[in-house]
Write a protein that holds these residues in place. Structure first.
Motif, PDB file in Angstrom:
ATOM      1  N   GLN A   1      42.669  27.234  44.007  1.00 18.35           N
ATOM      2  CA  GLN A   1      43.397  28.211  44.824  1.00 18.35           C
ATOM      3  C   GLN A   1      43.671  27.763  46.251  1.00 18.35           C
ATOM      4  O   GLN A   1      43.606  28.554  47.196  1.00 18.35           O
ATOM      5  CB  GLN A   1      42.660  29.548  44.836  1.00 18.35           C
ATOM      6  N   HIS A   2      43.967  26.488  46.406  1.00 15.21           N
ATOM      7  CA  HIS A   2      44.397  25.976  47.702  1.00 15.21           C
ATOM      8  C   HIS A   2      45.691  25.186  47.537  1.00 15.21           C
ATOM      9  O   HIS A   2      45.875  24.486  46.544  1.00 15.21           O
ATOM     10  CB  HIS A   2      43.330  25.077  48.330  1.00 15.21           C
TER      11      HIS A   2
ATOM     12  N   TYR B   1      44.866  36.792  42.395  1.00 14.11           N
ATOM     13  CA  TYR B   1      43.801  36.839  41.406  1.00 14.11           C
ATOM     14  C   TYR B   1      43.672  35.467  40.755  1.00 14.11           C
ATOM     15  O   TYR B   1      44.659  34.914  40.262  1.00 14.11           O
ATOM     16  CB  TYR B   1      44.132  37.907  40.362  1.00 14.11           C
ATOM     17  N   PRO B   2      42.465  34.888  40.717  1.00 11.59           N
ATOM     18  CA  PRO B   2      42.314  33.530  40.178  1.00 11.59           C
ATOM     19  C   PRO B   2      42.643  33.464  38.682  1.00 11.59           C
ATOM     20  O   PRO B   2      42.123  34.257  37.887  1.00 11.59           O
ATOM     21  CB  PRO B   2      40.827  33.226  40.412  1.00 11.59           C
ATOM     22  N   VAL B   3      43.474  32.512  38.306  1.00 11.60           N
ATOM     23  CA  VAL B   3      43.832  32.344  36.899  1.00 11.60           C
ATOM     24  C   VAL B   3      42.938  31.314  36.214  1.00 11.60           C
ATOM     25  O   VAL B   3      43.081  31.070  35.014  1.00 11.60           O
ATOM     26  CB  VAL B   3      45.315  31.961  36.734  1.00 11.60           C
ATOM     27  N   VAL B   4      42.002  30.717  36.967  1.00 10.66           N
ATOM     28  CA  VAL B   4      40.918  29.940  36.387  1.00 10.66           C
ATOM     29  C   VAL B   4      39.621  30.450  37.007  1.00 10.66           C
ATOM     30  O   VAL B   4      39.505  30.528  38.235  1.00 10.66           O
ATOM     31  CB  VAL B   4      41.075  28.427  36.641  1.00 10.66           C
TER      32      VAL B   4
ATOM     33  N   GLY C   1      40.698  50.299  42.811  1.00 12.09           N
ATOM     34  CA  GLY C   1      41.505  49.354  43.563  1.00 12.09           C
ATOM     35  C   GLY C   1      41.384  47.931  43.042  1.00 12.09           C
ATOM     36  O   GLY C   1      42.370  47.188  43.002  1.00 12.09           O
ATOM     37  N   ASN C   2      40.172  47.545  42.640  1.00  8.40           N
ATOM     38  CA  ASN C   2      39.974  46.207  42.076  1.00  8.40           C
ATOM     39  C   ASN C   2      40.772  46.019  40.800  1.00  8.40           C
ATOM     40  O   ASN C   2      41.374  44.965  40.572  1.00  8.40           O
ATOM     41  CB  ASN C   2      38.495  45.965  41.780  1.00  8.40           C
ATOM     42  N   ILE C   3      40.787  47.035  39.942  1.00  9.53           N
ATOM     43  CA  ILE C   3      41.548  46.950  38.686  1.00  9.53           C
ATOM     44  C   ILE C   3      43.048  46.884  38.983  1.00  9.53           C
ATOM     45  O   ILE C   3      43.785  46.089  38.388  1.00  9.53           O
ATOM     46  CB  ILE C   3      41.209  48.125  37.768  1.00  9.53           C
ATOM     47  N   LEU C   4      43.508  47.711  39.921  1.00  6.23           N
ATOM     48  CA  LEU C   4      44.923  47.701  40.281  1.00  6.23           C
ATOM     49  C   LEU C   4      45.342  46.359  40.886  1.00  6.23           C
ATOM     50  O   LEU C   4      46.423  45.843  40.587  1.00  6.23           O
ATOM     51  CB  LEU C   4      45.213  48.832  41.271  1.00  6.23           C
ATOM     52  N   SER C   5      44.481  45.785  41.726  1.00  5.20           N
ATOM     53  CA  SER C   5      44.783  44.504  42.348  1.00  5.20           C
ATOM     54  C   SER C   5      44.860  43.395  41.302  1.00  5.20           C
ATOM     55  O   SER C   5      45.766  42.544  41.347  1.00  5.20           O
ATOM     56  CB  SER C   5      43.713  44.173  43.389  1.00  5.20           C
ATOM     57  N   MET C   6      43.933  43.393  40.355  1.00  3.96           N
ATOM     58  CA  MET C   6      43.970  42.419  39.274  1.00  3.96           C
ATOM     59  C   MET C   6      45.252  42.562  38.476  1.00  3.96           C
ATOM     60  O   MET C   6      45.927  41.568  38.173  1.00  3.96           O
ATOM     61  CB  MET C   6      42.755  42.619  38.362  1.00  3.96           C
ATOM     62  N   ALA C   7      45.626  43.806  38.145  1.00  2.00           N
ATOM     63  CA  ALA C   7      46.840  44.053  37.368  1.00  2.00           C
ATOM     64  C   ALA C   7      48.084  43.557  38.110  1.00  2.00           C
ATOM     65  O   ALA C   7      48.966  42.915  37.523  1.00  2.00           O
ATOM     66  CB  ALA C   7      46.962  45.536  37.056  1.00  2.00           C
TER      67      ALA C   7
ATOM     68  N   GLY D   1      36.956  42.251  41.466  1.00  2.00           N
ATOM     69  CA  GLY D   1      36.335  42.244  42.781  1.00  2.00           C
ATOM     70  C   GLY D   1      36.589  40.937  43.511  1.00  2.00           C
ATOM     71  O   GLY D   1      37.582  40.250  43.287  1.00  2.00           O
ATOM     72  N   LYS D   2      35.658  40.572  44.392  1.00  4.27           N
ATOM     73  CA  LYS D   2      35.789  39.378  45.214  1.00  4.27           C
ATOM     74  C   LYS D   2      35.054  38.204  44.560  1.00  4.27           C
ATOM     75  O   LYS D   2      34.096  38.381  43.826  1.00  4.27           O
ATOM     76  CB  LYS D   2      35.217  39.644  46.611  1.00  4.27           C
TER      77      LYS D   2
END
Length: 237
Positions: free
Chosen positions: A39-40, A49-52, A149-155, A204-205
Motif C-alpha cells: 500500500q505504498h 482498504y487493503p486488497v492483500v 462505519g468500518n463495514i461501510l468503509s470496507m464496502a 477496522g484499522k
C-alpha cells in the motif's frame, strides 16, 4: 457482490514463529514492485482498504488477496523458497492455495461473526472521545457506530454501494495490545450484522497487519434488531 479471493498458507520444516506485521514486511520487501502488497506508491501511503492482508493463524502464515490482490498473489506465491520473519528464516516446503468466489454485501439475514484477531477500531481522535463518554450505554452506541462505519468503509473501497440499512449487534470487550511498539486499545468478541463478509477479511484499522479478521459463526442467529452493542472492559489495570 462477488469477491474473488486467493488464500495462501505456508508450511516449513519446523514451527513458524512470527507476527503478521513481519509477514507483511517480507512480502513488501521481496516484491516491492507490487503496491497491492504494501500500500505504498512512490513512498506515499495508499489510503484504501487493503486488497492483500496478512495473518498468523496459529503458527501458520496466511496471506489473503482480494480481487486485484488475488491476481498479484497468483503471480508471486511460489517465487521464493524461504521466508524471513524477524531474526528467523524458514524453508518453505508446503503451500496451501484456495481460490474462491465469495458473496459480499447486504443480506436479508443476520449473520454472526467472531473476531479471529483483535479489532483495532479507534483512531486517536475516537480513542480520546471514547474515554470522555459517560457510562456503558453511550460507549455501546459509540462502538456500534464505529462498527457500522468500518463495514461501510470496507464496502466503499471494494466498490460496493450498500443498498440498505446495516443492522447489527455486538458483544465485545476491550484490552490493551501493541502495534509497532505503541500501546493501543483493541476489541475482541462477537458481532452480528445483516451483511456477508468472507472469512478472515479484516475490518477496522491495520487489517493488512492482521487486525480485525472476522470469522462467520455457523448456526448462530443475531436477531433482526436495530444496531446495538454490549461492551465490557477486558483489561482492568
Amino acid at each position: 457482490m462477488i469477491l474473488h479471493t486467493f488464500t495462501l498458507t505456508l508450511g516449513s520444516t519446523r514451527p513458524i514463529h512470527g507476527s503478521a506485521h513481519e509477514l507483511r514486511g517480507f512480502f513488501a520487501t521481496k516484491f516491492n514492485e507490487y503496491a497491492e502488497l504494501h500500500q505504498h506508491n512512490a513512498d506515499k501511503f495508499i489510503y484504501r482498504y487493503p486488497v492483500v492482508q496478512y495473518k498468523m493463524s496459529g503458527n501458520v502464515p496466511t496471506v489473503i488477496g482480494i480481487n486485484e490482490g488475488a491476481e498479484v498473489l497468483k503471480q508471486i506465491f511460489d517465487e521464493y523458497q524461504e521466508i524471513r520473519l524477524g531474526e528467523n528464516t524458514y524453508q518453505i516446503v508446503e503451500r496451501g492455495i484456495s481460490l474462491k468466489d465469495e458473496e459480499f454485501g447486504i443480506s436479508d439475514k443476520i449473520h454472526s461473526y467472531e473476531f479471529a484477531t483483535p479489532w483495532l477500531a479507534l483512531n486517536q481522535e475516537n480513542y480520546r472521545k471514547f474515554y470522555t463518554l459517560k457510562g456503558k450505554p453511550e460507549r455501546d452506541e459509540f462502538m456500534r457506530k464505529i462498527l457500522t462505519g468500518n463495514i461501510l468503509s470496507m464496502a466503499k473501497s471494494l466498490n460496493y454501494d450498500v443498498p440498505g440499512q446495516i443492522k447489527c449487534d455486538a458483544q465485545v470487550h476491550f484490552r490493551k495490545d501493541r502495534l509497532k511498539d505503541v500501546s493501543v486499545m483493541v476489541f475482541t468478541g462477537k458481532f452480528q450484522a445483516n451483511f456477508l463478509i468472507p472469512d478472515l477479511l479484516g475490518i477496522g484499522k491495520s487489517v493488512s497487519r492482521g487486525f480485525g479478521a472476522v470469522r462467520q459463526l455457523k448456526g448462530e442467529y443475531g436477531g433482526d434488531s436495530a444496531c446495538s452493542s454490549s461492551l465490557t472492559h477486558g483489561d482492568r489495570t
